[in-house]
Design a protein around this motif. Structure first.
Motif, PDB file in Angstrom:
ATOM      1  N   ALA A   1      75.149  -6.504  26.367  1.00 37.83           N
ATOM      2  CA  ALA A   1      73.877  -6.239  27.029  1.00 37.83           C
ATOM      3  C   ALA A   1      73.249  -4.937  26.548  1.00 37.83           C
ATOM      4  CB  ALA A   1      74.073  -6.177  28.535  1.00 37.83           C
TER       5      ALA A   1
ATOM      6  N   ASP B   1      68.255 -10.104  26.828  1.00 37.30           N
ATOM      7  CA  ASP B   1      68.993  -8.898  26.454  1.00 37.30           C
ATOM      8  C   ASP B   1      69.813  -8.333  27.600  1.00 37.30           C
ATOM      9  OD1 ASP B   1      67.890  -9.154  23.985  1.00 37.30           O
ATOM     10  OD2 ASP B   1      66.653  -7.352  24.063  1.00 37.30           O
ATOM     11  N   LYS B   2      69.585  -8.840  28.797  1.00 33.98           N
ATOM     12  CA  LYS B   2      70.342  -8.381  29.960  1.00 33.98           C
ATOM     13  C   LYS B   2      71.182  -9.479  30.595  1.00 33.98           C
ATOM     14  CE  LYS B   2      69.702  -3.975  31.042  1.00 33.98           C
ATOM     15  NZ  LYS B   2      70.853  -3.065  31.243  1.00 33.98           N
ATOM     16  N   ASP B   3      70.740 -10.723  30.478  1.00 32.59           N
ATOM     17  CA  ASP B   3      71.465 -11.836  31.088  1.00 32.59           C
ATOM     18  C   ASP B   3      72.525 -12.332  30.113  1.00 32.59           C
ATOM     19  OD1 ASP B   3      72.254 -13.772  32.865  1.00 32.59           O
ATOM     20  OD2 ASP B   3      70.651 -15.168  32.332  1.00 32.59           O
TER      21      ASP B   3
ATOM     22  N   TRP C   1      78.641  -8.098  29.639  1.00 24.51           N
ATOM     23  CA  TRP C   1      78.422  -6.656  29.725  1.00 24.51           C
ATOM     24  C   TRP C   1      78.393  -5.989  28.351  1.00 24.51           C
ATOM     25  CZ3 TRP C   1      77.428  -3.204  33.683  1.00 24.51           C
ATOM     26  CH2 TRP C   1      77.542  -1.862  33.359  1.00 24.51           C
TER      27      TRP C   1
ATOM     28  N   ASN D   1      64.374  -6.065  34.623  1.00 25.23           N
ATOM     29  CA  ASN D   1      65.727  -5.520  34.668  1.00 25.23           C
ATOM     30  C   ASN D   1      65.814  -4.300  35.589  1.00 25.23           C
ATOM     31  OD1 ASN D   1      64.119  -4.620  32.276  1.00 25.23           O
ATOM     32  ND2 ASN D   1      65.807  -3.169  31.975  1.00 25.23           N
TER      33      ASN D   1
ATOM     34  N   HIS E   1      63.569  -4.509  29.197  1.00 22.79           N
ATOM     35  CA  HIS E   1      64.235  -5.409  28.249  1.00 22.79           C
ATOM     36  C   HIS E   1      63.948  -6.852  28.636  1.00 22.79           C
ATOM     37  CE1 HIS E   1      66.541  -2.338  26.159  1.00 22.79           C
ATOM     38  NE2 HIS E   1      66.932  -1.849  27.313  1.00 22.79           N
TER      39      HIS E   1
ATOM     40  N   PRO F   1      75.169  -6.551  34.100  1.00 24.50           N
ATOM     41  CA  PRO F   1      74.572  -5.676  33.079  1.00 24.50           C
ATOM     42  C   PRO F   1      73.319  -4.936  33.514  1.00 24.50           C
ATOM     43  CG  PRO F   1      75.195  -7.791  32.125  1.00 24.50           C
ATOM     44  CD  PRO F   1      75.297  -7.935  33.615  1.00 24.50           C
ATOM     45  N   VAL F   2      72.765  -5.278  34.670  1.00 24.63           N
ATOM     46  CA  VAL F   2      71.603  -4.546  35.152  1.00 24.63           C
ATOM     47  C   VAL F   2      71.953  -3.089  35.412  1.00 24.63           C
ATOM     48  CG1 VAL F   2      71.874  -4.935  37.635  1.00 24.63           C
ATOM     49  CG2 VAL F   2      69.588  -4.783  36.656  1.00 24.63           C
TER      50      VAL F   2
END
Length: 418
Positions: A309, A301-303, A306, A389, A297, A261-262
């Motif tokens: 995210a 919210d990113k880990d 997909w 992120n 973020h 998702p990064v």
């Protein structure tokens, strides 16, 4: 120095006192900068500082520290905060926080519509007349998709020389979109974000700007087709400017195959063809500036998977390195061109007083010193930003900002914040 032989720069107070060879001044602090490049302080027309409301991801303090680390002396803070920066009170709050912290100047961007809802114009005049002196307005994160509202906004800002910065995304064409629409999205089974969703809005808005005789700025332009529309509009004398992000100059949608998702961002990473078109357009001036779209973020919210995210990447601390990699080391721009796209022009578009000025006597001492020979791997653990992120973790990039001065005061010395 830019475009010439090595020279000394003497700073007295907040001003460049003298530029020349073999300068000296009694009691002066000396910074040895042999082999480095001195740039005017960088200016970012597109930064998300998140405060007020999302201090878990960034604050004005941490965001401006990240900016100073990346060589920036001024940033424009987007309006999608909580509450939204759609009133004089909120933009003044953000402006005053920037004044208090002192790592770089913070110029708030005002929302175009109340609550970013796209239904009613915000208090554009009041924000402009406030202490913050807002000149740039944007609903970034959302598109002003109503043509009537967009026309009214363009008419309103024309009265005081302002500019509307559009997040070009036709919402009906991007419902459920997760990545660029193309071969990779089809293979992965992810909802596609078609290029035409960006291009159709840009085409409409340059025509509206022409009709009204006002200024429109295109945020984070990302497709080859968008380049051609802006090029056509400029050939007609339409008052349009455009920006590209560092990540759209380097990364492609092939990275989404990792499902990391990064790499999820809006607008999405595009194709190699788009990347090459963006580089050429930045080189020939069709695209005016580089802007980071720094979008911090928190980890949670990113880990995650997909689809769940958040969209966005941090960029203030790596922007100059990516531009060196994609534009300077490829021969598309020299360092004067970098100064033009990352300092002179963004300051001019946003009317950032005292920024984007030549490195010459009498000018404000807003400066950035860059070790262009450095190469190193990106380690987000060392970021000044509150968020991590970045799509460049572990990637080797060239260049390192060693010093930043804001009106003569060092905010970064030997790569460390003061």
């Amino acid at each position: 120095m830019l475009g010439g032989a090595p020279q000394d720069v003497l700073i007295d107070g907040g001003t460049i006192a003298e530029v020349g060879g073999d300068l000296s001044a009694e009691g002066a602090q000396v910074v040895e900068a042999g082999g480095k490049v001195l740039l005017p302080g960088l200016v970012d027309l597109h930064t998300h500082l998140r405060e007020p409301g999302r201090e878990d991801s960034e604050t004005v303090l941490t965001g401006t520290r990240a900016a100073a680390s990346g060589g920036y002396t001024a940033v424009f803070a987007m309006a999608n905060t909580f509450p939204v920066a759609d009133t004089a009170g909120v933009v003044e709050q953000v402006w005053r926080l920037g004044q208090e912290h002192g790592y770089c100047d913070v110029q708030p961007i005002g929302a175009v519509t109340v609550g970013l809802e796209g239904k009613k114009l915000a208090e554009l005049g009041a924000m402009h007349e406030s202490a913050a002196g807002v000149t740039v307005f944007s609903d970034d994160g959302k598109c002003v998709d109503d043509a009537v509202i967009m026309r009214r906004a363009l008419e309103y800002v024309k009265a005081f020389g302002g500019v509307v910065a559009q997040h070009a995304q036709e919402p009906r064409l991007t419902e459920g979109a997760q990545m660029n629409e193309g071969v990779v999205s089809a293979e992965l089974g992810l909802g596609g974000w078609p290029a035409v969703a960006e291009e159709s809005i840009i085409a409409r808005d340059v025509l509206l700007a022409d009709h009204v005789g006002s200024r429109v700025h295109i945020c984070h332009l990302s497709t080859a087709g968008s380049v051609e529309i802006v090029r056509w509009a400029k050939s007609r004398g339409i008052q349009v400017t455009a920006e590209v992000t560092p990540h759209h100059l380097l990364l492609t949608d092939e990275l989404v195959r990792t499902y990391n998702p990064v790499y999820k961002v809006n607008p999405p990473l595009r194709t190699e063809r788009d990347v090459l078109a963006l580089r050429e357009a930045l080189a020939d001036g069709t695209i005016d500036i580089v802007a980071t779209d720094h979008a911090p973020h928190p980890h949670e919210d990113k880990d995650c998977e997909w689809a769940a995210a958040a969209m966005g990447m941090v960029g203030l601390e790596t922007a100059l390195s990516v531009v060196q990699e994609t534009m300077v080391d490829t021969g598309l721009l020299d360092w004067f061109g970098v100064a033009d796209r990352m300092s002179f022009k963004p300051a001019r578009i946003g009317q950032a007083t005292g920024h984007g000025r030549p490195v010459s006597a009498g000018e404000p001492a807003n400066l950035t010193l860059v070790d262009t020979e450095y190469r190193g791997r990106v380690d987000p653990a060392g970021f000044a930003s509150r968020s991590r992120n970045t799509p460049y973790e572990g990637r080797e990039l060239p260049g390192r900002v060693t010093h930043t001065w804001l009106r003569g005061k060092a905010t970064l010395v030997d790569g460390k914040l003061t």
